[in-house]
Enzyme design. Sequence first.
Site, PDB file in Angstrom:
ATOM      1  N   LEU A 181       3.209  -1.013   4.574  1.00  9.23           N
ATOM      2  CA  LEU A 181       2.513   0.229   4.898  1.00  9.23           C
ATOM      3  C   LEU A 181       3.563   1.291   5.155  1.00  9.23           C
ATOM      4  CD1 LEU A 181       0.914  -0.149   8.434  1.00  9.23           C
ATOM      5  CD2 LEU A 181       2.128  -1.970   7.331  1.00  9.23           C
ATOM      6  N   ILE A 206       7.592  -2.193   6.733  1.00  6.67           N
ATOM      7  CA  ILE A 206       7.402  -0.743   6.808  1.00  6.67           C
ATOM      8  C   ILE A 206       8.102  -0.057   5.651  1.00  6.67           C
ATOM      9  CG2 ILE A 206       7.634   1.296   8.253  1.00  6.67           C
ATOM     10  CD1 ILE A 206       5.749  -0.872   9.417  1.00  6.67           C
ATOM     11  N   LYS A 207       7.309   0.692   4.887  1.00  7.77           N
ATOM     12  CA  LYS A 207       7.878   1.419   3.738  1.00  7.77           C
ATOM     13  C   LYS A 207       8.543   2.690   4.217  1.00  7.77           C
ATOM     14  CE  LYS A 207       5.582   0.709  -0.566  1.00  7.77           C
ATOM     15  NZ  LYS A 207       4.509   1.225  -1.429  1.00  7.77           N
ATOM     16  N   ILE A 208       9.804   2.832   3.816  1.00 11.65           N
ATOM     17  CA  ILE A 208      10.620   3.969   4.238  1.00 11.65           C
ATOM     18  C   ILE A 208      11.123   4.660   2.974  1.00 11.65           C
ATOM     19  CG2 ILE A 208      12.734   4.616   5.477  1.00 11.65           C
ATOM     20  CD1 ILE A 208      10.988   3.276   7.476  1.00 11.65           C
ATOM     21  N   THR A 229       0.878  -1.177   0.000  1.00  6.58           N
ATOM     22  CA  THR A 229       0.000   0.000   0.000  1.00  6.58           C
ATOM     23  C   THR A 229       0.913   1.224   0.000  1.00  6.58           C
ATOM     24  OG1 THR A 229      -0.069   0.298   2.407  1.00  6.58           O
ATOM     25  CG2 THR A 229      -1.667  -1.247   1.460  1.00  6.58           C
TER      26      THR A 229
END
Length: 219
Positions: free
Chosen positions: A56, A82-84, A27
Site C-alpha cells: 500500500l 509500504i510503497k515509497i 495496490t
Amino acid sequence: MKFFIDTANVEAIRRFHERGMVDGVTTNPTLVAREGRDLRQIVTEIASFVKGPISLEVVSEDADKMVNDAQRMSGWIDNAAIKIPMTWEGLKAVRKLAEEGIKTNVTLVFSANQALLAAKAGATFVSPFIGRLDDVGHTGMQLIADVVQIYSNYGYDTEVIVASVRHPIHVYEAALIGADIATIPPTVMEKMVNHPLTDVGIKRFLDDSRKVQETKDGQ
Ligand code: E4P
C-alpha cells in the site's frame, strides 16, 4: 516465481487466491480509487486471507511524512509492504524504515540506476514499471534483465517485482529472466490459462467419451 495480484478488488483477489495464484498483493492510489472504498478497510479485508506481502502506497513527498504514514499504515495489518516513490526523499524514508524493520516496495522505477539506489537504501522490494516503459518506446523487459543481473552481481536481497504488466507474454518473459515476482492484473491472470488447443482437446475428449460404453462392473 511468486505471483502478486495487482488490484485492490477484494473479490478478484479472493478468486485467484482460491486457485493458489496469490503470493501477495500490490495496490496503488489509482487502483484503490477505482474501488471507491476506504483504504484501511480494503487492506484489512485482504489481509484476512492473504498472508503474503500486501503493498500500500504513501502519498507524501517528504521523507519524515512518508515515514509517519508508513508507521501508521504498517500498524493496520501484519503483512504490509509500504510503497515509497523513487525519489531522494523516498530513499531516505526507505533507509529509516529498513532500520525499523518495516518492509518497503520502491515504486515508479524506470532505470537500472534507480533500482540500484533502492537496493542500497535497503528496500525489501523494487518495482520496475515495464508496461509504462513499453508505452514510451523503450523495452521494459530489458530493464528487468538488467536489474536481476545487477542484484545478482552484488548479492542484494531486494526482490524484483515486475510491475505494470500488460499481457501474458510479459509474465512469460519475466519468468525466463528469473525475476522474483510478477504483479499481475486480474485481466492478465485470467488470460494466462487459455490456449485454443486446450479448448479443442477438451471438446474432442468430451465428444469421444460419449461414445465409450461404460458397464457397471467394468466387464
Ligand atoms: C504495481 O505495483 C503498479 O502500481 C502497477 O503495476 C502499475 O501498473 P500500470 O502501469 O498499469 O498503472
